[in-house]
Design a protein around this motif. Sequence first.
Motif, PDB file in Angstrom:
ATOM      1  N   ALA A  99       0.830  -1.209   0.000  1.00 14.06           N
ATOM      2  CA  ALA A  99       0.000   0.000   0.000  1.00 14.06           C
ATOM      3  C   ALA A  99       0.862   1.256   0.000  1.00 14.06           C
ATOM      4  N   SER A 100       2.005   1.191   0.636  1.00 11.60           N
ATOM      5  CA  SER A 100       2.900   2.357   0.694  1.00 11.60           C
ATOM      6  C   SER A 100       3.579   2.640  -0.638  1.00 11.60           C
ATOM      7  N   ASP A 101       3.524   1.712  -1.598  1.00 11.43           N
ATOM      8  CA  ASP A 101       4.116   1.906  -2.918  1.00 11.43           C
ATOM      9  C   ASP A 101       3.233   2.750  -3.835  1.00 11.43           C
ATOM     10  N   ILE A 102       1.983   3.000  -3.423  1.00 10.35           N
ATOM     11  CA  ILE A 102       1.017   3.658  -4.293  1.00 10.35           C
ATOM     12  C   ILE A 102       0.525   4.958  -3.658  1.00 10.35           C
ATOM     13  N   GLN A 103       0.589   6.017  -4.442  1.00  9.64           N
ATOM     14  CA  GLN A 103       0.034   7.304  -4.022  1.00  9.64           C
ATOM     15  C   GLN A 103      -1.222   7.545  -4.856  1.00  9.64           C
TER      16      GLN A 103
END
Length: 106
Positions: A99-103
């Motif tokens: 989830a932290s890979d996607i903005q």
Amino acid sequence: MIGQLCQDLREIVWCWWSSDRIRVSPMDGRFLRVKPGDLLTLDGTDAVVLERNVSVHNSICLTCRTEAGFAELCVTMFSGRESPELLWTEAGCSRSLLASDIQVWT
């Protein structure tokens, strides 16, 4: 009359509260709110969301357009897991993301 109104209101609130809803953290819930026209940034690559398809299996698939062509992000929510499963498919290759890979830009 007031008593009946209070009873009806209580019944409505109870039905809403006891219904089956997806319960996720606000951080993970941001993927549930993505709609066509939103912009995603994945590992420095921008993708415009073209289409959003909701599955009966607790997943959402987002069809996107990148500089390289079309891609798909499938978000699957599992009860009891802290974060969703994110699968990015582009040019026939699939990979899992965090989830932290996607903005998400709305």
